[in-house]
Write a protein that holds these residues in place. Structure first.
Motif, mmCIF file in Angstrom:
data_model
loop_
_atom_site.group_PDB
_atom_site.id
_atom_site.type_symbol
_atom_site.label_atom_id
_atom_site.label_comp_id
_atom_site.label_asym_id
_atom_site.label_seq_id
_atom_site.Cartn_x
_atom_site.Cartn_y
_atom_site.Cartn_z
ATOM 1 N N LEU A 2 0.832 -1.201 0.000
ATOM 2 C CA LEU A 2 0.000 0.000 0.000
ATOM 3 C C LEU A 2 0.870 1.255 0.000
ATOM 4 N N PHE A 3 1.936 1.246 0.782
ATOM 5 C CA PHE A 3 2.882 2.359 0.826
ATOM 6 C C PHE A 3 3.455 2.631 -0.569
ATOM 7 N N ALA A 57 -4.745 10.120 5.408
ATOM 8 C CA ALA A 57 -4.848 9.415 6.684
ATOM 9 C C ALA A 57 -3.688 8.435 6.885
ATOM 10 N N PHE A 58 -3.299 7.779 5.813
ATOM 11 C CA PHE A 58 -2.198 6.802 5.885
ATOM 12 C C PHE A 58 -0.908 7.473 6.338
ATOM 13 N N LEU A 106 3.463 9.030 13.728
ATOM 14 C CA LEU A 106 3.761 8.209 14.906
ATOM 15 C C LEU A 106 2.808 7.006 14.843
ATOM 16 N N PRO A 107 3.233 5.953 14.138
ATOM 17 C CA PRO A 107 2.335 4.831 13.828
ATOM 18 C C PRO A 107 1.660 4.212 15.054
ATOM 19 N N ALA A 120 -4.183 3.121 12.015
ATOM 20 C CA ALA A 120 -3.558 3.104 13.339
ATOM 21 C C ALA A 120 -3.769 1.753 14.020
ATOM 22 N N CYS A 121 -5.009 1.246 13.981
ATOM 23 C CA CYS A 121 -5.328 -0.020 14.659
ATOM 24 C C CYS A 121 -4.649 -1.212 13.997
ATOM 25 N N LEU A 122 -4.379 -1.121 12.694
ATOM 26 C CA LEU A 122 -3.729 -2.224 11.982
ATOM 27 C C LEU A 122 -2.211 -2.132 12.015
ATOM 28 N N SER A 123 -1.678 -1.052 12.583
ATOM 29 C CA SER A 123 -0.221 -0.902 12.680
ATOM 30 C C SER A 123 0.345 -1.908 13.676
ATOM 31 N N SER A 124 1.562 -2.372 13.404
ATOM 32 C CA SER A 124 2.216 -3.312 14.330
ATOM 33 C C SER A 124 2.534 -2.629 15.655
ATOM 34 N N GLU A 125 2.630 -1.301 15.648
ATOM 35 C CA GLU A 125 2.943 -0.552 16.872
ATOM 36 C C GLU A 125 1.712 -0.320 17.749
#
Length: 429
Positions: A219-220, A269-270, A276-277, A304-309
């Motif tokens: 996606l990036f 949004a991405f 700050l992921p 944000a919720c799908l980020s590994s962080e």
């Protein structure tokens, strides 16, 4: 396992009495045909002496509630004691099966997106209400009252139910309790929900990412090449102190492009999340763009919720963790309702009276409404429209009327005492 009985209202309340015929010439020989309902009873008596589930025919559900409110007011609302639902709902609870319903294992990605949907609606609502917002200030109570909270809870219990049914019942509950119009349109929530659910006609790479068919790196790559953001994307990764200025540069390039509004919204949004992921701490930066992109906060929360962080226990002061608890909370068909009233019964009661003595809410001015068994929403009662009655005269009017009546009565008395003299025929001297 529950025990099924087909019963009338009188039978389930154990109030039906068999009377011997008196043989009276004027006694009616016509027996009343009472509606019959599917009643599911617990094996062990819990002293309530009512079925735990009642499944009326769709044509008889209003009759059931009307009869209870008219002839058995002490147990009205009945849905506070027994789950009352349509056949389509009962089928998904497997009430007639002997086996205990096996619950599907919760999917981590789906739960994250459920939380994102709830937060997206709550935060968007706070922005549209023109409130100055820090992410941690979005309250848990506001989140639980969203349409998204009811939809995600219902989807966990009833995966085959159409979300439109929950939407209609949620809207009706708000209408009957005189809530103000929601600042976030229900269409916006349902539109983003359709992106989360796999749809054959939606093959955009942003939706494919939500469904896990496209990775974050893919996606990036797509977004940076679509909008020519390679240099800015690199700076966003490497320079911490100037990330906001880099993000503003990205927004400028995206808005100047010819892409669709949906892709622009997702892209902004991405990269906002990339500041700050997983922290959700930069959501306020999106407020100026909400008028152009209605779903931009939904996208931000999803990324944000799908980020590994993303830390579900600590994000937003623990609100995310509590929302997941609500979504996956176990529901047993052998447990009685904890609501004040179901939405179906509330609709019937509202035609007559919305008094506290009728509804018996557990909290003053707050009503817990069951949209479906196991899916409750807590709503503060708004200003109830007064029932139209024949207007009564006020106290001053009544007092003046009485005074006039006394005066007329006195005049009549005076006139009556003077008439005999006039009829006597005597002439004055």
């Amino acid at each position: 396992m529950l025990i099924l009985k087909n019963q009338s209202l009188d039978e389930m309340l154990s109030s039906e009495k068999k009377h011997a015929t008196s043989g009276d010439l004027f006694s009616s020989t016509i027996s009343k045909q009472n509606p019959m309902y599917k009643c599911f009873w617990q094996k062990q008596d819990d002293f309530i002496n009512l079925p735990i589930f009642i499944v009326p025919d769709a044509r008889e559900i209003d009759t059931l509630f009307a009869d209870v409110s008219t002839f058995h007011q002490s147990i009205s609302p009945l849905s506070a004691y027994a789950h009352i639902c349509h056949e389509i709902v009962a089928e998904q609870l497997f009430l007639e099966q002997k086996k205990v319903r096996t619950k599907a294992k919760a999917d981590d990605r789906k739960l994250r997106l459920n939380v994102a949907l709830i937060l997206g609606e709550a935060v968007t609502g706070a922005f549209l209400a023109q409130k100055d917002l820090l992410t941690a200030n979005v309250g848990y109570a506001a989140c639980t009252q969203t349409l998204a909270a009811s939809i995600t809870r219902a989807a966990n219990l009833y995966p085959k139910l159409n979300s439109k049914m929950i939407f209609e019942r949620w809207e009706l509950a708000r209408k009957l309790t005189n809530q103000e119009d929601s600042v976030v349109s229900s269409e916006a929530v349902l539109a983003f929900l359709s992106k989360i659910e796999i749809k054959e006609n939606d093959l955009s790479f942003t939706s494919l990412f939500l469904n896990g068919q496209v990775s974050e790196n893919e996606l990036f790559f797509e977004l940076t090449h679509l909008f020519g953001l390679q240099d800015d994307a690199t700076k966003l990764k490497e320079t911490y102190n100037s990330r906001m200025s880099v993000f503003n540069s990205i927004v400028g390039k995206v808005e100047a492009s010819t892409g669709s509004a949906e892709i622009k919204s997702a892209c902004i949004a991405f990269f906002c999340n990339k500041i700050l992921p997983g922290s959700m701490s930069h959501v306020a930066s999106l407020k100026p763009y909400l008028s152009k992109y209605y779903d931009i906060v939904f996208w931000y929360m999803a990324f944000a919720c799908l980020s590994s962080e993303f830390d579900v226990k600590n994000s937003m002061s623990g609100i995310c963790y509590k929302l997941i608890r609500d979504i996956v909370r176990p529901f047993s068909v052998e447990e009685r309702p904890t609501c004040d009233v179901s939405i179906d019964e509330l609709e019937v009661i509202s035609r007559v009276s919305m008094k506290a003595s009728t509804l018996k809410p557990k909290r003053s001015r707050v009503l817990v409404v069951s949209l479906l068994p196991g899916v409750d929403v807590e709503l503060r009662l708004g200003v109830i429209a007064p029932v139209k009655k024949v207007s009564l005269p006020d106290a001053d009017f009544i007092s003046n009327k009485k005074l006039k009546s006394l005066l007329f009565e006195a005049i009549d008395i005076l006139n009556g005492t003077s008439r005999p003299d006039s009829r006597s025929g005597r002439n004055p001297k």
